[in-house]
Every structure is written in structure tokens, then in C-alpha cells.
Design an enzyme around this catalytic site. Structure first.
Site, PDB file in Angstrom:
ATOM      1  N   PRO A  77       0.835  -1.216   0.000  1.00  0.00           N
ATOM      2  CA  PRO A  77       0.000   0.000   0.000  1.00  0.00           C
ATOM      3  C   PRO A  77       0.868   1.263   0.000  1.00  0.00           C
ATOM      4  O   PRO A  77       1.820   1.364   0.766  1.00  0.00           O
ATOM      5  CB  PRO A  77      -0.781  -0.121   1.317  1.00  0.00           C
ATOM      6  CG  PRO A  77      -0.767  -1.580   1.644  1.00  0.00           C
ATOM      7  CD  PRO A  77       0.545  -2.090   1.154  1.00  0.00           C
TER       8      PRO A  77
ATOM      9  N   GLN B 186      -6.453  -1.885   1.175  1.00  0.00           N
ATOM     10  CA  GLN B 186      -6.070  -1.786   2.584  1.00  0.00           C
ATOM     11  C   GLN B 186      -7.054  -0.864   3.296  1.00  0.00           C
ATOM     12  O   GLN B 186      -7.264   0.276   2.880  1.00  0.00           O
ATOM     13  CB  GLN B 186      -4.655  -1.222   2.730  1.00  0.00           C
ATOM     14  CG  GLN B 186      -4.178  -1.267   4.190  1.00  0.00           C
ATOM     15  CD  GLN B 186      -2.820  -0.621   4.412  1.00  0.00           C
ATOM     16  OE1 GLN B 186      -2.589   0.510   4.005  1.00  0.00           O
ATOM     17  NE2 GLN B 186      -1.920  -1.339   5.061  1.00  0.00           N
TER      18      GLN B 186
ATOM     19  N   TYR C 140      -0.940   3.659  13.631  1.00  0.00           N
ATOM     20  CA  TYR C 140      -2.323   4.080  13.391  1.00  0.00           C
ATOM     21  C   TYR C 140      -3.240   3.422  14.427  1.00  0.00           C
ATOM     22  O   TYR C 140      -2.777   2.714  15.313  1.00  0.00           O
ATOM     23  CB  TYR C 140      -2.710   3.808  11.923  1.00  0.00           C
ATOM     24  CG  TYR C 140      -1.819   4.586  10.978  1.00  0.00           C
ATOM     25  CD1 TYR C 140      -1.748   5.983  11.076  1.00  0.00           C
ATOM     26  CD2 TYR C 140      -1.016   3.956  10.039  1.00  0.00           C
ATOM     27  CE1 TYR C 140      -0.914   6.722  10.256  1.00  0.00           C
ATOM     28  CE2 TYR C 140      -0.173   4.688   9.206  1.00  0.00           C
ATOM     29  CZ  TYR C 140      -0.126   6.071   9.314  1.00  0.00           C
ATOM     30  OH  TYR C 140       0.715   6.806   8.520  1.00  0.00           O
TER      31      TYR C 140
ATOM     32  N   ARG D 284       8.545   1.164  -2.726  1.00  0.00           N
ATOM     33  CA  ARG D 284       9.279   2.179  -3.482  1.00  0.00           C
ATOM     34  C   ARG D 284       9.896   1.635  -4.761  1.00  0.00           C
ATOM     35  O   ARG D 284       9.939   2.323  -5.780  1.00  0.00           O
ATOM     36  CB  ARG D 284      10.344   2.807  -2.575  1.00  0.00           C
ATOM     37  CG  ARG D 284       9.715   3.677  -1.493  1.00  0.00           C
ATOM     38  CD  ARG D 284      10.664   3.939  -0.362  1.00  0.00           C
ATOM     39  NE  ARG D 284      11.030   2.720   0.339  1.00  0.00           N
ATOM     40  CZ  ARG D 284      11.879   2.658   1.339  1.00  0.00           C
ATOM     41  NH1 ARG D 284      12.469   3.754   1.758  1.00  0.00           N
ATOM     42  NH2 ARG D 284      12.152   1.513   1.929  1.00  0.00           N
TER      43      ARG D 284
HETATM   44  C1  LIG Z   1       4.954   7.034  -0.335  1.00  0.00           C
HETATM   45  C2  LIG Z   1       4.672   5.905   0.614  1.00  0.00           C
HETATM   46  C3  LIG Z   1       3.366   5.681   1.021  1.00  0.00           C
HETATM   47  C4  LIG Z   1       3.061   4.609   1.881  1.00  0.00           C
HETATM   48  N1  LIG Z   1       1.759   4.367   2.221  1.00  0.00           N
HETATM   49  C5  LIG Z   1       1.452   3.289   2.977  1.00  0.00           C
HETATM   50  C6  LIG Z   1       0.098   2.933   3.232  1.00  0.00           C
HETATM   51  O1  LIG Z   1      -0.849   3.550   2.736  1.00  0.00           O
HETATM   52  N2  LIG Z   1      -0.134   1.857   4.035  1.00  0.00           N
HETATM   53  C7  LIG Z   1       0.893   1.113   4.558  1.00  0.00           C
HETATM   54  O2  LIG Z   1       0.636   0.141   5.266  1.00  0.00           O
HETATM   55  N3  LIG Z   1       2.178   1.402   4.297  1.00  0.00           N
HETATM   56  C8  LIG Z   1       2.475   2.457   3.510  1.00  0.00           C
HETATM   57  N4  LIG Z   1       3.776   2.715   3.188  1.00  0.00           N
HETATM   58  C9  LIG Z   1       4.807   1.729   3.546  1.00  0.00           C
HETATM   59  C10 LIG Z   1       5.021   0.779   2.361  1.00  0.00           C
HETATM   60  O3  LIG Z   1       3.858   0.042   2.068  1.00  0.00           O
HETATM   61  C11 LIG Z   1       6.182  -0.193   2.614  1.00  0.00           C
HETATM   62  O4  LIG Z   1       5.854  -0.995   3.706  1.00  0.00           O
HETATM   63  C12 LIG Z   1       7.492   0.539   2.877  1.00  0.00           C
HETATM   64  O5  LIG Z   1       7.712   1.552   1.909  1.00  0.00           O
HETATM   65  C13 LIG Z   1       8.678  -0.430   2.861  1.00  0.00           C
HETATM   66  O6  LIG Z   1       8.722  -1.119   1.624  1.00  0.00           O
HETATM   67  P1  LIG Z   1       9.730  -0.663   0.434  1.00  0.00           P
HETATM   68  O7  LIG Z   1      11.126  -0.656   0.999  1.00  0.00           O
HETATM   69  O8  LIG Z   1       9.539  -1.720  -0.623  1.00  0.00           O
HETATM   70  O9  LIG Z   1       9.300   0.685  -0.032  1.00  0.00           O
HETATM   71  C14 LIG Z   1       4.101   3.790   2.359  1.00  0.00           C
HETATM   72  C15 LIG Z   1       5.423   4.048   1.957  1.00  0.00           C
HETATM   73  C16 LIG Z   1       5.705   5.070   1.088  1.00  0.00           C
HETATM   74  C17 LIG Z   1       7.129   5.278   0.633  1.00  0.00           C
END
Ligand SMILES: Cc1cc2nc3c(=O)[nH]c(=O)nc-3n(C[C@H](O)[C@H](O)[C@H](O)COP(=O)(O)O)c2cc1C
Length: 391
Positions: A26, A102, A191, A346
Site C-alpha cells: 500500500p 487496505q 495508526y 518504493r
Molecule cells: C509514499 C509511501 C506511502 C506509503 N503508504 C502506505 C500505506 O498507505 N499503508 C501502509 O501500510 N504502508 C504504507 N507505506 C509503507 C510501504 O507500504 C512499505 O511498507 C514501505 O515503503 C517499505 O517497503 P519498500 O522498501 O519496498 O518501499 C508507504 C510508503 C511510502 C514510501
């Protein structure tokens, strides 16, 4: 397709088969208006379907207006919000991928400004009251601000908790009516539901606080109510913060116990993130136990040990997330039993075609057959370049 490649093995959860193990984590886009998805959301989420991620999760969709992180967050508390998501769902399905939503409530971390605003993601002020009725009163298990300078939330009473539980249930039904086939409950990142779990967010002395049993009660109640309200065939995920990473906080042992209870409540997959209860999380290295800086902690796969522990000890499927960037790394996580699914955030924003490239790298799709036919010209050219380079 070589069946030995786990990343591209299908996974059936209840009545839904995910075509591969790659999940879009998400990702809040701070681009909704009144909680309604905009063309940006279509462009954003459809790109991951073109890239053939098996399961495409929306960003956190708020189950009620005061559960939004910012005024620009997505919502699923009314039918107009559901209607706007329908074309996105249909497109994801048309690509052979599975759409997931989500469901979230930001609790005491709500009513902040968009990270795109001049001030960054900080609590909204009266001066910004033009922003969709912001700031609004935040709610929490206990009247504790996230940190100095944050909104002071009001403590939820039984009646209000019932209302929020019902908002999760109504939103779950609405999401399924819009066509989503997988739901995830957001119980992480500080949250609302996470703040009930963590002793750092929950100081209640009633049945919903105190020991682990009390702190788990409301999140489990929400999971049970949502499970009962949706068809048996619908997979239900829960995202948790496996550790708070702070003194006196939620621990991996708590997560193992909570995951057992989630499984008993009918949750199918625990999505293993971490942190977020207060300020910046401080993680500990799993080997030496010494504190790590934020950057060094976020090394590739830094949260996989949590997923592995929960998978091994709680008897439930898990999803690993956090700096999963390389196809071989993702394959190794699955192959070694670290998780059943991998979620990327990301890296997928950087390259929505990551799954298709991974299929090429891992020898699953050497001839680019998984690509959409509309892009055949592009991949033909790529195949020619590959042949030239190899000759
Ligand atoms: C721009 C952005 C928005 C995110 N929004 C959510 C979200 O809506 N819900 C959530 O559980 N995590 C959110 N996250 C966390 C990501 O889902 C993910 O767990 C986190 O970026 C680590 O994974 P990655 O290293 O692949 O980016 C967000 C992260 C980023 C960078």
C-alpha cells in the site's frame, strides 16, 4: 515456465488465486479529493497491473473521514468513493492481476498535512482549516499525542469503538462491492489499531488495555467482525508492526502471539512491517542486538526476520516487506521460508515493470511473453538487443 521459480508460483488463498507472489505494498499518494480516487490513482495503480504484479493493493483507504492521515487520503466510507475505484479494479482484473484494498484508520496520527505541502507531513493547524474541514479531532485508545507538537487525541469510549468497528465492516463490504478481491486491515505504523496493541499507545485500564490480552482485544474484535461480514472465500490480510523498536514497546514475541490469534480469527496472511508508534523507529540488529541507525537498519530485507519468525512460530502465512529490490533476493526470501509473499513499495514506484523484469532475470519469461501485447514492439526490440549482446 520453470516451476522451480517460487516468485512466479501461483498462490491460492481461499477462493482467490494470485498469479504470482509479488504484491504492491500500500502506497499513500495524497492525491484524493474528499477521499475519492482521481485519474492519478488510475494511472498509478494500473501501471502495476501492466507490470503484472500478482496482487495490487490500494493505499490505506480510510473507513471514516477522521481516519484519514491527511485531507488528501483515499476513503471508502461512502459509495462515491467506491464508484470511483471501480474502473481501477476492472483494469487490474483485465491484466490478470488481483485487486486488493487496505482498510485503515489513522487514529492519533490523523489530521496531518500532505507531505507535498510546504511544511511537510506535520499536524494540521487552524490556519489550514480550509483543507476539507481540517484540522479535525483525532481519536485514540488513550489521550496521548504521538510526540510533542502533535494533536491531543480523545480517548475512545465503548460506543465510539463500536462505531469504528462497524465502519471497518461497512467499508469492507463496500470495497468488495467495488470489486476488490482481497482486503487488508491496517494494524501497523502507529495508526489506530496498532496504538491499541502497543503499550506505548494504550494506557487504558478497562477491558481494552492493560496486559497483552486486553490490548489485543479491539484489533481482534475488528478482525473477527470483518471476517464475519465478508464471504468465506475472500482472503483477509492484516498488516502489523512486528516490533515498535522502542523501549517498553510491542515485541516480536507479542507479534507471534497476536498472529496466532489473528489466524484463529480467520486472517489468512500477516503482512510484517515494523515501527511507527512514536517518532522515528529505532531497530535492533537481529544478530548482535546493538542499536542501529535508521539508515543502516533499513538494509535490504531488514524486516524479513520478523516475517520468518511469525511464519515459523504462529502457523500463518506471511508477507515480507521492506527494501526488497532484487529478483534473486525476493526469490531467496520465499525459497528459504522467510515469507509466502513479498511486497514491494518504493521499488515498484521506481519501476512498475519490476515483475516483468524479474520474470526475465529469473528465466521465467525469456521471450517476453508475459508483457502486454500492446507493448510487443518494445519487447521485440529488447529481445533483439539481448540477442546482439549475447552474440
Ligand atoms: C509514499 C509511501 C506511502 C506509503 N503508504 C502506505 C500505506 O498507505 N499503508 C501502509 O501500510 N504502508 C504504507 N507505506 C509503507 C510501504 O507500504 C512499505 O511498507 C514501505 O515503503 C517499505 O517497503 P519498500 O522498501 O519496498 O518501499 C508507504 C510508503 C511510502 C514510501
Amino acid at each position: 515456465m520453470p516451476s522451480s521459480v517460487k516468485l512466479f508460483e501461483a498462490l491460492t488463498l481461499r477462493d482467490t488465486t494470485l498469479p504470482n507472489r509479488i504484491v504492491v505494498s500500500p502506497l499513500c499518494q495524497y492525491s484524493a479529493i474528499d477521499g475519492v480516487a482521481q485519474p492519478w490513482h488510475f494511472a498509478h495503480l494500473s501501471s502495476f497491473a501492466r507490470g503484472k504484479a500478482g496482487l495490487v493493493f490500494t493505499e490505506a483507504a480510510a473507513v471514516e473521514a477522521r481516519g484519514r492521515i491527511t485531507p488528501d487520503c483515499l476513503g471508502i466510507w461512502n459509495d462515491a468513493q467506491a464508484d470511483a475505484l471501480r474502473p481501477i479494479v476492472e483494469f487490474i482484473e483485465s491484466m490478470g492481476c488481483v485487486p486488493g484494498m487496505q482498510l485503515a484508520h489513522a487514529g492519533r496520527k490523523a489530521s496531518t498535512s500532505s507531505p507535498f505541502s510546504k511544511r511537510g507531513p506535520v499536524p494540521l493547524t487552524e490556519a489550514e482549516a480550509g483543507d476539507a474541514g481540517a484540522p479535525w479531532q483525532t481519536v485514540a485508545p488513550s489521550p496521548l499525542p504521538v510526540a510533542e507538537g502533535w494533536h491531543l487525541p480523545i480517548e475512545l469510549d465503548d460506543h465510539e469503538m463500536q462505531n469504528i468497528e462497524q465502519a471497518f465492516v461497512a467499508s469492507a463490504r463496500r470495497a468488495l462491492q467495488a470489486g476488490f478481491r482481497v482486503l487488508e486491515l491496517h494494524m501497523a505504523h502507529g495508526y489506530l489499531l496498532h496504538s491499541f496493541l502497543s503499550p506505548l499507545g494504550n494506557r487504558r485500564d478497562d477491558a481494552y488495555g492493560g496486559d497483552l490480552e486486553g490490548r489485543m482485544r479491539f484489533p481482534l474484535q475488528v478482525a473477527t467482525a470483518v471476517r464475519a461480514a465478508i464471504p468465506d472465500g475472500t482472503p483477509l490480510f492484516a498488516r502489523i508492526s512486528a516490533i515498535d523498536g522502542r523501549e517498553g514497546g510491542w515485541s516480536i514475541e507479542d507479534s507471534v502471539e497476536f498472529s496466532r490469534r489473528l489466524a484463529a480469527a480467520g486472517v489468512d496472511v500477516v503482512d510484517c512491517s515494523s515501527g511507527g508508534i512514536g517518532g522515528a523507529p529505532r531497530f535492533r540488529s537481529d544478530d548482535e542486538g546493538k542499536p542501529l541507525t535508521r539508515d543502516s537498519a533499513r538494509r535490504p530485507g531488514f524486516q524479513v526476520p520478523f516475517s520468518r519468525a511469525i511464519r515459523e512460530q504462529a502457523g500463518i502465512r506471511t508477507m515480507a516487506v521492506g527494501v526488497i529490490i532484487d529478483p534473486r533476493q525476493a526469490e531467496e526470501i520465499l525459497r528459504s521460508g522467510g515469507a509466502d509473499l513479498v511486497a514491494l513499495g518504493r521499488e515498484l514506484m521506481y519501476d512498475p515493470f519490476w515483475p516483468l523484469r524479474a520474470a526475465e532475470t529469473l528465466g521465467v519469461d525469456p521471450d517476453f511473453r508475459m508483457w502486454p501485447p500492446q507493448y510487443a514492439w518494445a519487447v521485440d526490440r529488447r529481445a533483439q538487443i539481448k540477442t546482439l549482446n549475447e552474440s
